[in-house]
Design an enzyme around this catalytic site. Structure first.
Site: not given
Ligand code: SAH
Length: 351
Positions: A104, A111, A118, A214-216, A289, A332
């Site tokens: 990874c 960022c 995040c 990443s939808l969320h 997390n 992350c």
């Molecule tokens: N910028 C990219 C990669 C990010 S990290 C993106 O947005 O996809 C990969 C995944 O982990 C992403 O879906 C991100 O939203 C998620 N992520 C980051 N921090 C997190 C956290 N504290 N808890 C859960 N998921 C998290």
């Protein structure tokens, strides 16, 4: 500072080799050592003359970053804190399970996307990584797994990969190229917050990388509450369809579950409806997390289970990144926060 050979494409290596008195074709040999064999000792590159090796070593560097921290989970996961030449720290993670060895990797220090849950988002963007710096992460991870090599790569570390598009593309091109790492594009997944223009641009490069979005959130209101830089759900989904049409690679949707924000049953039903439009609906649920200072919480186990069930019943192919997500992807940015708190302060003081 000497320029590094790592991150150079074949044309650039040719220039470097000829500038050092070598023949153009020797760039291919150098690329084999550097990339295919991951050999970082010039003396071992025995099909290059002693003079050429000496000249290359004199004029160019190899690794510009170094490992300053290592965390082993004991379950096959190793996280590295990597210090870049200017003191910024990024992380790379190795995950080993069964037949898979996955890296990874990060593409930016910090960022700019600002996702509320995040840790990387809290710091803002420090800078883009160069293609060489992105590739250097593989060398550091290789030290951990030697003599094994990777089966998969996920670009899910720190940063928004498509925001650093040119460097990402150059690094992935070298990773994939048969004259270099020769690593299959189908074993590489790029995860993005959803930059529609860039998703389309990536689709047009002729590679078969996997895409994860990443939808969320299930509408722009809920999505923007977690992702202030939300580019618009409809545009993102359109771009994702375009990606599938161009590459024929299935798109995965990542969905971070945040307690009390986007983890209720009604939202799960909307999510199922949204992704069912896709040829094969893949959803990765990531229970948040918790990140200090975010003001957001992890979802309850009950909420995660209920959410998952709704998707399953709707025929969605859904996975929960529970254990691993907690320790690796979802964490992350956290290692860097810890390591850098001192050095960031110093950098700021000196402008
Ligand atoms: N910028 C990219 C990669 C990010 S990290 C993106 O947005 O996809 C990969 C995944 O982990 C992403 O879906 C991100 O939203 C998620 N992520 C980051 N921090 C997190 C956290 N504290 N808890 C859960 N998921 C998290």
């Amino acid at each position: 500072m000497k320029q590094s050979l790592i991150g150079m494409n074949l044309d650039e290596l040719r220039e470097a080799v000829t500038a050092c008195g070598g023949k153009p074709f020797q760039a291919g040999q150098l690329a084999q050592w550097l990339y295919a064999k991951r050999e970082l000792n010039f003396d071992a590159m025995t099909n290059l003359s002693k003079e050429l090796r000496a000249k290359l070593a004199e004029n160019y560097s190899l690794l510009t970053s170094s490992v300053i921290a290592r965390e082993d989970s004991g379950e096959g996961t190793t996280k590295l804190g990597i210090r870049l030449h200017d003191g910024l720290v990024v992380e790379a993670v190795l995950m080993r399970e069964d037949e898979r060895t996955t890296a990874c990797i990060s593409t930016q220090a910090g960022c700019a996307m600002g996702c509320r849950f995040c840790a990387s988002g809290q710091l803002g963007l420090k800078r883009h990584l160069t293609a060489g710096e992105i590739l250097e992460e593989f060398y550091h991870l290789y030290e951990v797994m030697k003599p094994d090599w990777l089966t998969n790569v996920v670009v899910m570390g720190m940063g928004e990969p498509l925001h650093n598009f040119d460097n990402l593309l150059k690094a992935l091109t070298i990773l994939n190229a048969d004259w270099a790492f020769n690593f299959g594009a189908r074993r590489v997944t790029v995860s993005t917050v959803g930059l529609p223009k860039r998703i389309r641009e990536l689709a047009e490069q002729g590679f078969q990388f996997n895409l994860a979005i990443s939808l969320h959130g299930v509408d722009d209101e809920s999505r923007s509450a977690l992702i202030p830089t939300n580019a618009g759900l409809a545009e993102i989904l359109d771009a994702a369809k375009y990606y599938f049409e161009k590459t024929r690679r299935e798109v995965t949707f990542e969905y971070t579950l945040v307690g009390g924000k986007n983890d209720d049953i009604a939202t799960a039903e909307k999510l199922a409806a949204l992704v069912k439009d896709f040829p094969r609906a893949n959803v990765n649920l990531i229970p948040m997390n918790p990140v200090e200072g975010s003001g957001l919480d992890a979802p309850s186990t009950e909420a995660v289970n209920a959410f998952t069930e709704v998707l399953q019943k709707a025929g969605v192919n859904v996975h929960v990144r529970r254990r691993r997500g907690r320790r690796v992807q979802a964490a992350c940015g956290q290692l860097r926060l810890k390591l850098e708190s001192a050095s960031v302060g110093t950098t700021d003081e000196h402008g």
